[in-house]
Write an enzyme that holds these catalytic residues in place. Structure first.
Site, mmCIF file in Angstrom:
data_model
loop_
_atom_site.group_PDB
_atom_site.id
_atom_site.type_symbol
_atom_site.label_atom_id
_atom_site.label_comp_id
_atom_site.label_asym_id
_atom_site.label_seq_id
_atom_site.Cartn_x
_atom_site.Cartn_y
_atom_site.Cartn_z
ATOM 1 N N ASP A 201 22.164 42.443 4.572
ATOM 2 C CA ASP A 201 23.325 42.285 5.443
ATOM 3 C C ASP A 201 23.334 40.865 5.974
ATOM 4 O O ASP A 201 22.462 40.058 5.639
ATOM 5 C CB ASP A 201 23.316 43.312 6.588
ATOM 6 C CG ASP A 201 24.724 43.774 6.958
ATOM 7 O OD1 ASP A 201 25.520 42.917 7.390
ATOM 8 O OD2 ASP A 201 25.020 44.959 6.819
ATOM 9 N N HIS A 275 28.978 40.866 3.937
ATOM 10 C CA HIS A 275 27.719 41.141 4.633
ATOM 11 C C HIS A 275 26.574 40.414 3.938
ATOM 12 O O HIS A 275 25.493 40.969 3.733
ATOM 13 C CB HIS A 275 27.451 42.651 4.683
ATOM 14 C CG HIS A 275 28.389 43.405 5.573
ATOM 15 N ND1 HIS A 275 28.368 43.310 6.940
ATOM 16 C CD2 HIS A 275 29.405 44.251 5.274
ATOM 17 C CE1 HIS A 275 29.313 44.076 7.457
ATOM 18 N NE2 HIS A 275 29.968 44.645 6.467
ATOM 19 N N GLU A 343 34.096 46.065 3.995
ATOM 20 C CA GLU A 343 34.457 45.102 5.037
ATOM 21 C C GLU A 343 34.448 43.659 4.549
ATOM 22 O O GLU A 343 33.932 42.759 5.217
ATOM 23 C CB GLU A 343 33.518 45.265 6.246
ATOM 24 C CG GLU A 343 33.634 46.638 6.887
ATOM 25 C CD GLU A 343 32.751 46.807 8.106
ATOM 26 O OE1 GLU A 343 33.180 47.485 9.052
ATOM 27 O OE2 GLU A 343 31.626 46.260 8.110
#
Length: 771
Positions: A201, A275, A343
């Site tokens: 991440d 990420h 995302e």
């Protein structure tokens, strides 16, 4: 008379037997979590001793039995002997080819234990059920004197779902290897079989990759920050990164072997294309050329920096990721590799000449389809290594990679159904139900995190298969997964606190039949499991014993409702400010109290306090208990006399998002008004801020209002860092009226340089105080 007495005696015996049978079922059947598909209780019990002998048919069975009997050597000081093909032994393992994979049949009589299964996993799970029926000392590390007995039962058991999972986010907080091993051991007792490791991440790259050493030399470390995760600033130039860690490849092999012994499959996740600040900090050339350098490992949440993702136009990005997948595929024997895909902000792709050239060459209409190209290209490579691809439900925003398995996470996880309708398998891990980062009890008592509540009962009540699903969709559901994100974890104890006991509820929902859903029956089984955690000094939350409250205005007074998710406790309370004890009044129904009352309450069981003491110190002023007129469903908190905490999601704040706020308080009669204050809370990291301006108006008829005071605040003050409760004071007033109106102007969006730059603002108000 003798006949009547005889009949009465028979009735007493029947009633007594029924009561005893019920008690035994409750004590024994519910000793096992997850609940077996079927369990019958019989008379008597089987006792383990130094003379106990176990018969197996083959080496596989012998290894499973020996693993279990190691616990006796530690806890009891003896270990049952294992021999082959002796049907006269005290414990007999036999293969039953008619049983399904992972299923088992366990029969316990006072004379013998018989275990039948068709796989190594089936025998392993039978022993886990035995473990949970033994005294809790079996889980400890010290020798204990006592009777090592299990009750006589017959169990036929098999899992509802093949995928019974837990995700551990080891990126936001690097979870030490020893803690991961401890989690694996305890999830295996719950018959959970999939551990999804979120290894990558923005906040850290946790896996050693031999070909790219800077991934861990640079990407595994972030700068120290004391603020909560959402409010942490990025690294300053020259600031040393000291927080983090990573797993060596030898660590991974050790964890994989440990998990395999316990029938847990470790699934690696290598996040892409977003990420990825941790890897881009190590190899910034993999970002788009338009990205401002330097790129650093993020210590927290920063929406602007998190928008930096892999460049989809550079072939060297795919070369790099393929090299990473080569090593990952070799390290993890799992047939799955999770590629993330969630995302991904496309801001830089829109301005990147390489990405735009890629779109033109591949005839892609937009950046969303560019991500589809990215994920499909990497998926094909993963599949070329003999692995199956998994990804988050954002993959349904465009064309889904062939045969990809989708994890439904957003909201209720319904986006996964888009994939299922196209024939894709899926796993449900909805944020609103199974994200274990959320508060697990009344927020006043809980460590800081964010969003709402996912209590133990919320998790237990989750049912993944809905009645409105199309025919055949449920056959593509592989199972469910609890997901623990670790933004707010600082220690291994923090991790365990968030996991346990909710992991037991995830286990039951994924293993036990749908028809077995029984909250009251689950609790004794849970307590039995927790007793074993106690023996291992595992940290777990006792939030299930804490009290929720609902305080609402009612005709100038206040109605106080108290509740606990455990129905097997008494709620004791006082209304004079003293501490409650086992002799205090028992709460049975809603209390009606006057403003100025101090209510204290807690849960009790067997005369001992179980949860923390709830204190409701009800304010007293002219607005307390008055009606509120607004469009906000939680407007009653403005006059219920209870102040909200710094947790703006604690249900004591009325909230407005990205809009102005307006509400009216009916004081019930014309009043002299000399002062008015209203409570607010700000939380920089979460984009919660005070209004730009706020007006106070007064009226006698709720139609014509006159402004009597107004406050304003400058942006540099409104958007201050940190979390702060502040009462906005309208100063000395000299007014009369029955109705007070508040009009507040929203200051959003968050300004340039804010961690949530460009996002809307929450405004939160709690108590209107009128004197």
């Amino acid at each position: 008379m003798k006949k009547i007495g005889f009949i009465l005696g028979i009735l007493v015996l029947i009633i007594s037997a029924a009561c005893t049978s019920h008690t035994q079922n409750t004590a024994t059947g519910n000793a096992i979590v997850p609940a077996p598909a079927s369990l019958e209780k019989h008379a008597g019990s089987f006792e383990f001793s130094a003379k106990t002998r176990c018969s197996v048919e083959n080496n596989m069975q012998q290894q499973v039995a020996a693993q279990f009997f190691k616990r006796f050597e530690t806890a009891a000081g003896f270990k049952p002997e294992i021999e082959q093909n002796s049907l006269q032994a005290d414990i007999v393992l036999v293969t039953d080819s008619g049983l399904k994979e992972e299923a088992y049949h366990l029969q316990v009589t006072p004379e013998q234990i018989r275990i039948a299964a068709n796989s190594e996993a089936g025998f392993f799970y039978a022993f886990q059920s035995l473990r949970l029926m033994l005294p809790s000392a079996i889980a400890g590390g010290e020798k204990v004197q006592g009777n090592w007995t299990v009750p006589a039962v017959e169990i036929n058991d098999a899992p509802r779902f093949g995928y019974r999972g837990l995700m551990l986010d080891v990126s936001r907080y690097f979870i030490p290897k020893e803690t991961v091993l401890r989690v694996i051991d305890n999830m295996s007792v719950l018959k959970m079989n999939k551990l999804h490791l979120h290894l990558v991440d923005d906040n850290g790259w946790r896996l050693e990759i031999k070909k790219y050493p800077k991934l861990t030399e640079v990407g595994a470390w972030r700068v120290e920050r004391d603020e909560p995760f959402p409010a942490r600033e990025v690294a300053k130039p020259g600031e040393k990164a000291t927080v983090g860690g990573f797993y060596t490849q030898e660590d991974i092999r050790e964890m994989v072997a440990f998990a395999q012994e316990r029938h847990v499959e470790i699934i690696p996740e290598i996040e892409m294309p977003a990420h990825t600040n941790s890897s881009l900090a190590a190899y910034p050339e993999l970002a788009c050329s338009v990205v401002e350098k330097p790129i650093t490992v993020l210590p927290g949440l920063n929406t602007k920096q998190a928008a930096i993702i892999y460049c989809a136009g550079k072939d060297e990005v795919f070369d790099f990721l393929e090299d990473v997948i080569d090593e990952v595929a070799e390290l993890f024997p799992s047939k799955f590799i999770h590629l993330g895909g969630d995302e991904a902000n496309k801001t830089h792709w829109e301005n990147c000449p390489d990405c735009q050239a890629r779109m033109k060459a591949e005839k892609l209409p937009n950046e969303e389809e560019l991500q589809s190209y990215f994920m499909k290209r990497m998926s094909r490579y993963v599949q070329s290594k003999g692995k199956e691809v998994m990804g988050w439900d954002e993959l349904t925003n465009s064309e889904i990679p062939e045969d990809a398995i989708i994890y439904g996470w957003r909201g209720e996880g319904d986006a996964a159904l888009i994939a299922a309708r196209k024939g894709h398998r899926f796993v449900m891990t909805p944020a609103k139900k199974l994200y274990l980062i959320r508060y697990q009890g009344p927020q006043w008592f809980e460590p800081l995190t964010y969003f709402g509540n996912n209590t133990l009962k919320d998790v237990y009540d989750y049912e993944p298969v809905q009645d409105d699903w199309e025919d055949g969709v449920d056959t593509l559901l592989m199972g469910i997964q609890g997901s623990l994100w670790t933004e707010f974890c600082q220690t291994s104890e923090d991790v365990e606190y968030l996991l346990f006991p909710r992991l037991a509820a995830v286990a039951e929902r994924s293993w036990s039949p749908k028809s077995s859903n029984n909250w009251e029956a689950f609790l004794p089984a849970l307590d039995n499991y927790l007793a074993q955690l106690d023996k291992q000094d595992v940290t777990y939350a006792k939030s299930m014993y804490n009290l929720d409250h609902l305080v609402q205005p009612s005709n100038g007074k206040l109605k106080v409702a108290l509740s606990c998710i455990r129905p097997d406790v008494d709620i004791r309370y006082t209304s004079d400010g003293t501490e409650p004890n086992e002799s205090s009044a028992t709460y049975t129904d809603t209390l009606t109290v006057e403003a100025g009352t101090v209510v204290k309450a807690a849960t009790f069981k067997a005369g001992k306090q179980q949860g923390k003491t709830l204190t409701l110190d009800v304010l007293i002023n002219k607005a307390t208990g008055c009606d509120v007129i607004s469009k906000n469903e939680r407007d009653y908190v403005l006059t219920n006399g209870i102040r909200g905490s710094e947790r703006h999601s604690d249900f004591e704040w009325a909230r407005w998002y990205n809009e102005d706020a307006a509400f009216v308080i009916d004081l019930g009669a014309t009043q002299n008004i000399s002062s008015v204050q209203i409570g607010t809370v700000s939380n920089f990291g979460m984009g919660v801020h005070r209004p730009t301006s706020i007006r106070l108006l007064v009226s006698d008829d709720n139609k014509t209002f006159t402004t009597i005071a107004e406050l304003s605040e400058k942006p540099e003050s409104i958007f201050e860092r940190g979390t702060k409760i502040k009462d906005l004071d309208f100063g000395q007033l000299n007014a009369t009226g029955r109705y007070l109106k508040i009009e507040a102007q929203n200051p959003g969006p968050c300004p340039e340089g804010h961690l949530r730059e460009g996002q809307g603002v929450w405004m939160c108000f709690d108590e209107l105080m009128v004197n």
